[in-house]
Design a protein around this motif. Structure first.
Motif, PDB file in Angstrom:
ATOM      1  N   ALA A  29       0.877  -1.169   0.000  1.00 26.98           N
ATOM      2  CA  ALA A  29       0.000   0.000   0.000  1.00 26.98           C
ATOM      3  C   ALA A  29       0.913   1.217   0.000  1.00 26.98           C
ATOM      4  O   ALA A  29       1.861   1.282   0.789  1.00 26.98           O
ATOM      5  CB  ALA A  29      -0.907   0.012   1.219  1.00 26.98           C
ATOM      6  N   ALA A  30       0.652   2.162  -0.888  1.00 25.96           N
ATOM      7  CA  ALA A  30       1.543   3.309  -1.039  1.00 25.96           C
ATOM      8  C   ALA A  30       0.734   4.590  -1.067  1.00 25.96           C
ATOM      9  O   ALA A  30      -0.324   4.644  -1.694  1.00 25.96           O
ATOM     10  CB  ALA A  30       2.361   3.177  -2.321  1.00 25.96           C
ATOM     11  N   THR A  31       1.247   5.616  -0.395  1.00 27.86           N
ATOM     12  CA  THR A  31       0.539   6.892  -0.373  1.00 27.86           C
ATOM     13  C   THR A  31       1.329   7.974  -1.104  1.00 27.86           C
ATOM     14  O   THR A  31       2.559   7.938  -1.195  1.00 27.86           O
ATOM     15  CB  THR A  31       0.273   7.395   1.065  1.00 27.86           C
ATOM     16  N   SER A  32       0.583   8.941  -1.604  1.00 28.50           N
ATOM     17  CA  SER A  32       1.132  10.168  -2.166  1.00 28.50           C
ATOM     18  C   SER A  32       0.036  11.213  -2.078  1.00 28.50           C
ATOM     19  O   SER A  32      -1.143  10.875  -1.939  1.00 28.50           O
ATOM     20  CB  SER A  32       1.557   9.970  -3.630  1.00 28.50           C
ATOM     21  N   ARG A  33       0.413  12.467  -2.169  1.00 27.67           N
ATOM     22  CA  ARG A  33      -0.608  13.517  -2.139  1.00 27.67           C
ATOM     23  C   ARG A  33      -1.444  13.530  -3.409  1.00 27.67           C
ATOM     24  O   ARG A  33      -2.545  14.060  -3.422  1.00 27.67           O
ATOM     25  CB  ARG A  33       0.050  14.881  -1.924  1.00 27.67           C
ATOM     26  N   ARG A  34      -0.916  12.941  -4.484  1.00 22.42           N
ATOM     27  CA  ARG A  34      -1.646  12.869  -5.751  1.00 22.42           C
ATOM     28  C   ARG A  34      -1.704  11.422  -6.217  1.00 22.42           C
ATOM     29  O   ARG A  34      -0.670  10.802  -6.493  1.00 22.42           O
ATOM     30  CB  ARG A  34      -0.984  13.748  -6.820  1.00 22.42           C
ATOM     31  N   LEU A  35      -2.908  10.875  -6.321  1.00 19.77           N
ATOM     32  CA  LEU A  35      -3.095   9.491  -6.737  1.00 19.77           C
ATOM     33  C   LEU A  35      -2.502   9.248  -8.120  1.00 19.77           C
ATOM     34  O   LEU A  35      -1.909   8.187  -8.378  1.00 19.77           O
ATOM     35  CB  LEU A  35      -4.585   9.148  -6.730  1.00 19.77           C
ATOM     36  N   SER A  36      -2.634  10.218  -9.000  1.00 16.49           N
ATOM     37  CA  SER A  36      -2.145  10.050 -10.372  1.00 16.49           C
ATOM     38  C   SER A  36      -0.638   9.818 -10.410  1.00 16.49           C
ATOM     39  O   SER A  36      -0.132   9.091 -11.286  1.00 16.49           O
ATOM     40  CB  SER A  36      -2.511  11.273 -11.213  1.00 16.49           C
ATOM     41  N   LEU A  42       3.694   3.433 -10.511  1.00 13.65           N
ATOM     42  CA  LEU A  42       3.613   2.042 -10.046  1.00 13.65           C
ATOM     43  C   LEU A  42       2.449   1.240 -10.633  1.00 13.65           C
ATOM     44  O   LEU A  42       2.386   0.034 -10.420  1.00 13.65           O
ATOM     45  CB  LEU A  42       3.516   2.022  -8.518  1.00 13.65           C
ATOM     46  N   GLY A  43       1.531   1.908 -11.320  1.00 16.15           N
ATOM     47  CA  GLY A  43       0.431   1.176 -11.935  1.00 16.15           C
ATOM     48  C   GLY A  43      -0.870   1.309 -11.160  1.00 16.15           C
ATOM     49  O   GLY A  43      -0.951   1.968 -10.133  1.00 16.15           O
ATOM     50  N   GLU A  44      -1.885   0.646 -11.678  1.00 17.33           N
ATOM     51  CA  GLU A  44      -3.215   0.706 -11.093  1.00 17.33           C
ATOM     52  C   GLU A  44      -3.350  -0.272  -9.922  1.00 17.33           C
ATOM     53  O   GLU A  44      -2.506  -1.138  -9.704  1.00 17.33           O
ATOM     54  CB  GLU A  44      -4.270   0.380 -12.158  1.00 17.33           C
ATOM     55  N   GLN A  45      -4.434  -0.115  -9.179  1.00 20.19           N
ATOM     56  CA  GLN A  45      -4.723  -0.997  -8.050  1.00 20.19           C
ATOM     57  C   GLN A  45      -4.835  -2.442  -8.513  1.00 20.19           C
ATOM     58  O   GLN A  45      -5.366  -2.732  -9.586  1.00 20.19           O
ATOM     59  CB  GLN A  45      -6.028  -0.558  -7.380  1.00 20.19           C
ATOM     60  N   SER A  46      -4.331  -3.353  -7.682  1.00 24.52           N
ATOM     61  CA  SER A  46      -4.380  -4.779  -7.995  1.00 24.52           C
ATOM     62  C   SER A  46      -4.453  -5.568  -6.694  1.00 24.52           C
ATOM     63  O   SER A  46      -4.544  -4.988  -5.605  1.00 24.52           O
ATOM     64  CB  SER A  46      -3.142  -5.189  -8.790  1.00 24.52           C
ATOM     65  N   PRO A  51      -2.744   1.842  -4.380  1.00 28.61           N
ATOM     66  CA  PRO A  51      -2.342   3.249  -4.361  1.00 28.61           C
ATOM     67  C   PRO A  51      -3.358   4.077  -3.573  1.00 28.61           C
ATOM     68  O   PRO A  51      -4.568   3.908  -3.738  1.00 28.61           O
ATOM     69  CB  PRO A  51      -2.350   3.629  -5.846  1.00 28.61           C
ATOM     70  N   LEU A  52      -2.851   4.969  -2.729  1.00 24.80           N
ATOM     71  CA  LEU A  52      -3.722   5.746  -1.848  1.00 24.80           C
ATOM     72  C   LEU A  52      -3.351   7.224  -1.901  1.00 24.80           C
ATOM     73  O   LEU A  52      -2.180   7.576  -1.707  1.00 24.80           O
ATOM     74  CB  LEU A  52      -3.601   5.253  -0.404  1.00 24.80           C
ATOM     75  N   GLU A  53      -4.321   8.053  -2.156  1.00 22.64           N
ATOM     76  CA  GLU A  53      -4.095   9.496  -2.091  1.00 22.64           C
ATOM     77  C   GLU A  53      -4.310   9.948  -0.655  1.00 22.64           C
ATOM     78  O   GLU A  53      -5.399   9.787  -0.100  1.00 22.64           O
ATOM     79  CB  GLU A  53      -5.046  10.231  -3.030  1.00 22.64           C
ATOM     80  N   ALA A  54      -3.275  10.507  -0.052  1.00 19.08           N
ATOM     81  CA  ALA A  54      -3.383  10.935   1.347  1.00 19.08           C
ATOM     82  C   ALA A  54      -2.345  11.995   1.643  1.00 19.08           C
ATOM     83  O   ALA A  54      -1.187  11.876   1.229  1.00 19.08           O
ATOM     84  CB  ALA A  54      -3.197   9.746   2.287  1.00 19.08           C
ATOM     85  N   ASP A  55      -2.758  13.015   2.358  1.00 20.43           N
ATOM     86  CA  ASP A  55      -1.853  14.014   2.904  1.00 20.43           C
ATOM     87  C   ASP A  55      -1.706  13.691   4.381  1.00 20.43           C
ATOM     88  O   ASP A  55      -2.615  13.947   5.185  1.00 20.43           O
ATOM     89  CB  ASP A  55      -2.423  15.417   2.707  1.00 20.43           C
ATOM     90  N   ILE A  56      -0.581  13.100   4.745  1.00 21.88           N
ATOM     91  CA  ILE A  56      -0.420  12.580   6.099  1.00 21.88           C
ATOM     92  C   ILE A  56      -0.348  13.675   7.155  1.00 21.88           C
ATOM     93  O   ILE A  56      -0.362  13.374   8.357  1.00 21.88           O
ATOM     94  CB  ILE A  56       0.813  11.662   6.216  1.00 21.88           C
TER      95      ILE A  56
END
Length: 276
Positions: A29-36, A42-46, A51-56
């Protein structure tokens, strides 16, 4: 296979680690401020990648990302608090807002993730937390990096306390102190400068130019090898409290220890003079 949760995974060490884990069959599971950004890198969800959009910086977003990971994969094994950015500016130059924002991301963002992950790790009586600091969390003698180093000193301190607090639950903790790795860290999206610079601070400008003009692109360490090292440590029987990565970082760490010892011994009589 173990489930890894990595913040700031769309670039740099976080991206290298995510790629290495996925190639070895781990679930990530990986986070970034921008899902795109994550999807592009890294590619689409599988079944193996979330992939997770999150501002920690925002506790609710950190909590939602952790909960979504457990929902998707059914468990949580390794946390990597990697999200952060550099801030180069003299202490007089940096505004209160600029300094606090660096702490909000580099320190309080990691604390948000830790607080929301620990209930799951405590319940299963296992887990591993990596807090990515810097060699600047051991040595702060870099003009212009005072606030950044302060955030990393804070990460080191809270990690040492965390390791002692969660040991009884079977949770292992390591603070990682990298040297210079060949990532995009010195570039504008990973390092911020003060809005207002003071011309008199020549040493600060010299260090600033050194990082942007000379060090960037010539860092001596390979982020892919750092990723391999972290996986090796996570799978090992023992967990180092401090993990220095890179020969340059190791050299600076030893020099810091020697400097501290010399300092303490030189002033030992004054230190002892306060006793009744």
């Amino acid at each position: 296979m173990k489930v890894w949760f990595i913040t700031g995974a769309s670039k740099g060490l976080g991206l290298a680690l995510a790629k290495q884990l996925l190639s070895q069959g781990y679930k990530v599971a990986a986070t970034s401020r921008r899902l795109s950004d994550l999807q592009k890198a890294l590619g689409e969800q599988s079944d193996s990648f979330l992939p997770l959009e999150a501002d920690i910086k925002h506790e609710a977003q950190a909590e939602a990302a952790i909960a979504r990971t457990v929902e998707h994969f059914g468990k949580l094994d390794v946390i990597v608090n990697n999200a952060g950015y550099g801030l180069v500016g003299g202490l007089e130059e940096l505004t209160d807002a600029e300094a606090r924002e660096n702490f909000n991301v580099n320190v309080f963002g990691s604390l948000n993730v830790i607080r929301k992950a620990l209930p799951y790790l405590r319940a299963q009586r296992s887990g591993y937390i990596f807090n990515i600091s810097s060699i600047g969390g051991l040595s702060g003698e870099f003009p212009g990096f005072g606030v950044y180093c302060a955030t990393k000193f804070a990460v080191n301190g809270l990690t040492e306390a965390l390791a002692a607090e969660v040991k009884e639950f079977g949770i292992r903790v390591t603070v990682v102190e990298p040297g210079y790795f060949r990532t995009n860290f010195p570039e504008s999206d990973s390092v911020r400068l003060p809005a207002t610079e003071i011309a008199e601070y020549k040493a600060v400008r010299d260090v600033q130019r050194l990082h942007t003009d000379s060090i960037n692109g010539n860092q001596p360490n390979d982020p892919d090898k750092a990723a391999v090292a972290l996986i090796q440590v996570a799978e090992g029987a023992e967990a180092p409290l401090h993990l220095v990565l890179g020969g340059d970082a190791y050299k600076m760490a030893i020099e810091k220890l020697q400097s501290l010892e010399q300092n303490f011994r030189q002033w030992e009589s004054v230190s002892a003079s306060t006793a009744y």
